[in-house]
Each structure stands twice: as C-alpha cells, then as structure tokens.
Write a protein that holds these residues in place. Structure first.
Motif, PDB file in Angstrom:
ATOM      1  N   GLU A 108     -15.735 -17.756 -22.452  1.00  0.00           N
ATOM      2  CA  GLU A 108     -14.867 -17.897 -23.621  1.00  0.00           C
ATOM      3  C   GLU A 108     -13.921 -16.701 -23.736  1.00  0.00           C
ATOM      4  OE1 GLU A 108     -16.825 -18.049 -27.396  1.00  0.00           O
ATOM      5  OE2 GLU A 108     -18.142 -16.354 -26.958  1.00  0.00           O
ATOM      6  N   HIS A 111     -11.177 -17.305 -21.132  1.00  0.00           N
ATOM      7  CA  HIS A 111     -10.378 -18.479 -21.485  1.00  0.00           C
ATOM      8  C   HIS A 111      -9.578 -18.272 -22.762  1.00  0.00           C
ATOM      9  CE1 HIS A 111      -9.553 -22.557 -22.976  1.00  0.00           C
ATOM     10  NE2 HIS A 111      -9.633 -22.954 -21.713  1.00  0.00           N
ATOM     11  N   LYS A 155     -14.334 -25.376 -20.947  1.00  0.00           N
ATOM     12  CA  LYS A 155     -13.681 -24.116 -20.587  1.00  0.00           C
ATOM     13  C   LYS A 155     -14.167 -23.590 -19.244  1.00  0.00           C
ATOM     14  CE  LYS A 155     -13.055 -22.939 -25.471  1.00  0.00           C
ATOM     15  NZ  LYS A 155     -13.374 -21.990 -26.565  1.00  0.00           N
TER      16      LYS A 155
END
Length: 247
Positions: A108, A111, A155
């Motif tokens: 995360e 991304h 993701k």
C-alpha cells in the motif's frame, strides 16, 4: 521523507532476505530509510489472545522507536494491521495516533504513497500465484474482498504486473484464507492444515511455479504444508520479486 523500517520479529528471525529486499526496494525510490535497532515485536500475538497487559509494553516500545518518522513501513500486513487498527492497549496520545496513522504495509505504501510506476531493475520469468492475506485484504484494503460489491482492484497484482517476464496465474478462490491465522494454526491445527492444503492445491491446478505474497507469515504456513505433502512449490515475499532479489 524519512521512513522508519519496521521488520516484524518472525521476518527478522526466519526470513531476513524479505527484510533486506524491503530496505533495498525503498532505497531504490530515493527514500531515507532508517532501521531502529531497538525495535521488537509490535504486540500483536499477545493482543490477539486478549493479553492487553503484556501487549502494552511492546506497543509502547514500538511507538518510542517510530514516533519521529514521517512514515513507518513494514513488509507484513497482519503486523501493520495491528498497529493501524488495534494499537489500543496504551493511552492514545498524539504520538500514538501519529504512529498509527503513518504506518503502512509495503504494497500500500508503494502503490498509494510512492505511486510506483515501474520496476525496471526487476525481472522474473515465472508463473506466479498471488496470495493476499486476510489481514491485508479485509484489514488494510489492498484488494477488494470477493464478498464485497464494487469495482475489483488488487494493489499487489498491479505492482507485480509491472515486473518484466512475470505471469500472474488465475486462482479459483484467490482471497480464501490459507488457514494460518496466527495462533489459530496451533489451537485448531487440523482445520488450519486442511485449509492450507486446499490453498496449495489451488496453485497447483493453475501451474504456478512460485507463490508470492505481502505476508510472509501466510507463506510460512503454506510452505510447511507444501513440503509435508511433497509438493515442490517455491514461496517468495513480494518485496523480493519487486526488488529483483535476494532470492
């Protein structure tokens, strides 16, 4: 930005190559990465068992180690989920709230914050089965759960699709639990093992050569299941693939 590198205790002890890959990968993006030497467990195992008293000391030490960083990044969804969502055995001071808000799982972070658009140093010419952990999906939102209505997203898959040569294979039940579940695999061994072999067979049905995940704890469980069953699958943390090693 200054990034505090959070390496969970089991990665440090059993899978240091995943921690090394995380450090090298973050530095490739020009980030100042610091590894606090006094870090230990984040407190998740104790908290999961309801032992708030012993979890509190580990949680406070975590905050003491990471409170001065712009971001805290760790290669483990379940540990990061604990920090973000369950770091509540200690008083919620401004420092604690800062650490909770600024702690990110590696996928995360790459991304959503770094907004990585390419991994030109990475090459991986293999068929890959992807495992996003329950904590990463339902706790951190790195993919849309199959039981939730909405536009699908993943993701981890988006990042892996940028790696030259890598082929993601489809899965029959891509976000089904592998049976690890932390202490669940000890307290409910038979159920855990059955869930694990189901997961491994799913990879085999689709000719995966490697299994890649943001959660090394799930891979540890699945790797043990595969070895005991005599199934020759290889398991890697996503950081190792995105960084181009170490393998």
């Amino acid at each position: 930005m200054r990034v505090g590198l959070f390496i969970p205790c089991y990665i440090d002890a059993i899978y240091p190559e995943a921690g090394i890959a995380t450090l090298e990968l973050l530095e490739r993006f020009g980030l100042e990465v610091v590894y606090p030497l006094n870090q230990t467990c984040c407190g998740q195992p104790m908290a999961n068992e309801g032992d708030q008293q012993h979890s509190a000391a580990a949680e406070q030490l975590f905050v003491d180690n990471f409170r001065e960083f712009d971001y805290i990044v760790g290669p483990a969804g379940s540990c990061v989920k604990h920090v973000k969502l369950h770091l509540d055995a200690i008083p919620q001071s401004p420092e604690v709230l800062h650490v909770r808000e600024r702690t990110y799982e590696l996928v995360e972070f790459l991304h959503d914050i770094v907004k990585a658009a390419a991994f030109p140093w990475a090459y991986f010419r293999y068929k890959v089965g992807l495992h996003n952990s329950c904590s990463s999906i339902r706790g951190l939102g790195i993919a849309l759960p199959s039981e939730t209505m909405g536009t699908p997203f993943n993701k981890t898959a988006r990042l892996l699709q940028m790696v030259e040569g890598l082929e993601l294979v489809p899965m029959d039940r891509p976000d089904e639990c592998c049976g690890f579940g932390g202490t669940f695999c000890v307290t409910d061994e038979a159920v855990s093992a059955s869930m694990g072999i189901d997961k491994v067979h799913d990879y085999m049905r689709h000719d995966a050569e490697f299994v890649v995940s943001p959660d090394m704890s799930c891979l540890m469980h699945q790797q043990g299941i595969a070895r005991k069953a005599g199934i020759h699958l290889k398991f890697l943390h996503v950081a190792q693939v995105l960084n181009g090693g170490p393998f």
